[in-house]
Design an enzyme around this catalytic site. Structure first.
Site, PDB file in Angstrom:
ATOM      1  N   SER A 138       0.643  -1.153  -0.020  1.00  0.00           N
ATOM      2  CA  SER A 138      -0.064   0.086  -0.131  1.00  0.00           C
ATOM      3  C   SER A 138       0.966   1.080  -0.042  1.00  0.00           C
ATOM      4  O   SER A 138       2.096   1.146   0.400  1.00  0.00           O
ATOM      5  CB  SER A 138      -0.908  -0.165   1.172  1.00  0.00           C
ATOM      6  OG  SER A 138      -1.308   1.345   1.681  1.00  0.00           O
ATOM      7  N   TYR A 151      -2.026  -1.342  10.506  1.00  0.00           N
ATOM      8  CA  TYR A 151      -2.075  -1.408   9.104  1.00  0.00           C
ATOM      9  C   TYR A 151      -0.814  -0.771   8.482  1.00  0.00           C
ATOM     10  O   TYR A 151      -0.071  -1.435   7.466  1.00  0.00           O
ATOM     11  CB  TYR A 151      -3.135  -0.739   8.450  1.00  0.00           C
ATOM     12  CG  TYR A 151      -3.458  -0.664   6.909  1.00  0.00           C
ATOM     13  CD1 TYR A 151      -4.233  -1.663   6.428  1.00  0.00           C
ATOM     14  CD2 TYR A 151      -3.142  -0.030   6.022  1.00  0.00           C
ATOM     15  CE1 TYR A 151      -4.704  -1.992   5.043  1.00  0.00           C
ATOM     16  CE2 TYR A 151      -3.216   0.128   4.803  1.00  0.00           C
ATOM     17  CZ  TYR A 151      -3.933  -1.109   4.131  1.00  0.00           C
ATOM     18  OH  TYR A 151      -4.258  -1.328   2.819  1.00  0.00           O
TER      19      TYR A 151
HETATM   20  P1  NAD Z   1     -11.366  -6.096  -0.034  1.00  0.00           P
HETATM   21  O1  NAD Z   1     -11.989  -5.934   1.205  1.00  0.00           O
HETATM   22  O2  NAD Z   1     -12.169  -5.750  -1.172  1.00  0.00           O
HETATM   23  O3  NAD Z   1     -10.846  -7.767  -0.140  1.00  0.00           O
HETATM   24  C1  NAD Z   1     -10.034  -8.340   0.763  1.00  0.00           C
HETATM   25  C2  NAD Z   1      -9.936  -9.738   0.446  1.00  0.00           C
HETATM   26  O4  NAD Z   1      -9.373 -10.633   1.396  1.00  0.00           O
HETATM   27  C3  NAD Z   1     -11.378 -10.216   0.396  1.00  0.00           C
HETATM   28  O5  NAD Z   1     -11.103 -11.338  -0.661  1.00  0.00           O
HETATM   29  C4  NAD Z   1     -11.305 -11.324   1.535  1.00  0.00           C
HETATM   30  O6  NAD Z   1     -12.289 -12.150   1.793  1.00  0.00           O
HETATM   31  C5  NAD Z   1     -10.206 -11.697   1.874  1.00  0.00           C
HETATM   32  N1  NAD Z   1      -9.611 -11.869   3.391  1.00  0.00           N
HETATM   33  C6  NAD Z   1     -10.044 -10.784   4.387  1.00  0.00           C
HETATM   34  N2  NAD Z   1      -9.782 -11.749   5.558  1.00  0.00           N
HETATM   35  C7  NAD Z   1      -8.892 -12.890   5.160  1.00  0.00           C
HETATM   36  C8  NAD Z   1      -8.514 -13.854   5.954  1.00  0.00           C
HETATM   37  N3  NAD Z   1      -8.477 -13.766   7.173  1.00  0.00           N
HETATM   38  N4  NAD Z   1      -8.264 -15.032   5.183  1.00  0.00           N
HETATM   39  C9  NAD Z   1      -8.431 -15.021   4.008  1.00  0.00           C
HETATM   40  N5  NAD Z   1      -8.773 -14.130   3.104  1.00  0.00           N
HETATM   41  C10 NAD Z   1      -9.159 -12.900   3.755  1.00  0.00           C
HETATM   42  O7  NAD Z   1     -10.267  -5.355   0.050  1.00  0.00           O
HETATM   43  P2  NAD Z   1      -9.206  -4.779  -1.100  1.00  0.00           P
HETATM   44  O8  NAD Z   1      -9.518  -3.457  -0.982  1.00  0.00           O
HETATM   45  O9  NAD Z   1      -9.194  -5.395  -2.444  1.00  0.00           O
HETATM   46  O10 NAD Z   1      -7.686  -5.188  -0.413  1.00  0.00           O
HETATM   47  C11 NAD Z   1      -6.965  -5.819  -1.040  1.00  0.00           C
HETATM   48  C12 NAD Z   1      -5.370  -5.578  -0.379  1.00  0.00           C
HETATM   49  O11 NAD Z   1      -5.164  -4.546  -1.095  1.00  0.00           O
HETATM   50  C13 NAD Z   1      -5.092  -5.563   0.900  1.00  0.00           C
HETATM   51  O12 NAD Z   1      -4.059  -5.998   1.419  1.00  0.00           O
HETATM   52  C14 NAD Z   1      -5.289  -3.977   1.065  1.00  0.00           C
HETATM   53  O13 NAD Z   1      -4.461  -3.819   2.378  1.00  0.00           O
HETATM   54  C15 NAD Z   1      -4.483  -3.757  -0.050  1.00  0.00           C
HETATM   55  N6  NAD Z   1      -4.685  -2.209  -0.162  1.00  0.00           N
HETATM   56  C16 NAD Z   1      -6.168  -1.644  -0.694  1.00  0.00           C
HETATM   57  C17 NAD Z   1      -6.161  -0.453  -0.875  1.00  0.00           C
HETATM   58  C18 NAD Z   1      -7.654   0.311  -1.101  1.00  0.00           C
HETATM   59  O14 NAD Z   1      -7.555   1.515  -1.322  1.00  0.00           O
HETATM   60  N7  NAD Z   1      -8.618  -0.486  -1.229  1.00  0.00           N
HETATM   61  C19 NAD Z   1      -5.042   0.467  -0.985  1.00  0.00           C
HETATM   62  C20 NAD Z   1      -3.809  -0.091  -0.825  1.00  0.00           C
HETATM   63  C21 NAD Z   1      -3.702  -1.404  -0.336  1.00  0.00           C
END
Ligand code: NAD
Length: 256
Positions: A138, A151
């Protein structure tokens, strides 16, 4: 480009993970999905791209379930060629109010899970002398924001893990890199939009603008599709010597 390769993407039933899974499948990779919630929808979306798809429901906070998932992928497809460590959760609170169980869950899911999958995937990658490890970090792996202690700590940690893994594999055909998105409008961020809308009495659209305006000069969300294409690049021959980078795709967030 990725025919006969297998990609395992943690947390790929939603958001960024599903976007990356689809982009890799479009290049011909077979896919192992993981995550919670609706499974059949994502599975059929991937299958419609003409590749093999399997699912394992390991909880990324549990080392024994991760071990089982990695054994499952190897028995189903021979090995994991492309590992995308993406599963992640968020919790927002000041350090002194941060619930201890949320701290432990975030460190386990957002950081330690990547250590476990990486240690388990590497032996077969080394043997094949080809592999790609992509850690979805991130902008919070590079800079901080208030009220996100666990985080930010986990994401800085995964950027560090990326660099160490890249150094240890540098003489081989295995690479390890991190992707550092800014705001992406997934369920994880929609919760923060909702909180902003409630706190400031704003509409959903206005709350999104406030969120973007605080951090992203482009005033645009990065999309899972764009992040998927960056993952495809990391898997391409052109990226053979891209090692240990933390590549932000963040509308200028970290440039400020
Ligand atoms: P999201 O909530 O849409 O997806 C998260 C995924 O992780 C889902 O498939 C969920 O079922 C799974 N998950 C959650 N807990 C779990 C567990 N204990 N075991 C297995 N699977 C689990 O979130 P996202 O925004 O797509 O985030 C994905 C990654 O991207 C994360 O690591 C997040 O930190 C990172 N990220 C997101 C953003 C953003 O703006 N959305 C920005 C930077 C980084």
């Amino acid at each position: 480009m990725l025919a006969n390769k297998t990609a395992l993407i943690t947390g790929s039933t939603s958001g960024i993970g599903l976007g990356i899974a689809k982009a890799l499948a479009r290049q011909g990779a077979n896919i192992v999905l993981n995550g919670f919630g609706d499974i059949e929808g994502p599975k059929s979306e991937i299958a419609s791209l003409g590749v093999e798809v399997a699912y394992h429901g390991a909880d990324m906070s549990k080392a024994s379930e991760i071990e089982d998932m990695m054994r499952f992928a190897a028995s189903r497809f021979g090995r994991t060629d492309i590992l995308v460590n993406n599963a992640g959760i968020q919790h927002v609170a000041r350090v002194e109010d941060f619930p201890v169980d949320r701290w432990e869950a975030i460190i386990a899911i957002n950081l330690s899970s990547a250590f476990h999958t990486t240690r388990l995937a590497l032996p077969a990658m080394r043997e094949a002398n080809w592999g790609r490890i992509i850690n979805v970090a991130s902008v919070h792996g590079l800079v901080a924001s208030a009220e996100k202690s666990a985080y930010v700590a986990a994401k800085h940690g995964i950027v560090g893990l990326t660099k160490v893994t890249a150094l240890e594999t540098a003489p081989t055909g295995v690479t390890c890199n991190a992707i550092c998105p800014g705001w992406v409008l997934t369920p994880l961020v929609q919760k923060q939009v909702d909180a902003k809308a409630a706190a400031l009495g704003l509409s959903n659209e206005d709350a999104k603008k406030v969120l973007l305006g605080e951090k992203e000069p482009s005033m645009q969300f990065t999309t899972p599709e764009e992040l998927g294409e960056l993952a495809v690049f990391f898997c391409s021959p052109a990226a053979n010597n891209v090692r240990g980078v933390a590549w932000n795709m963040d509308g200028g967030w970290v440039a400020q």
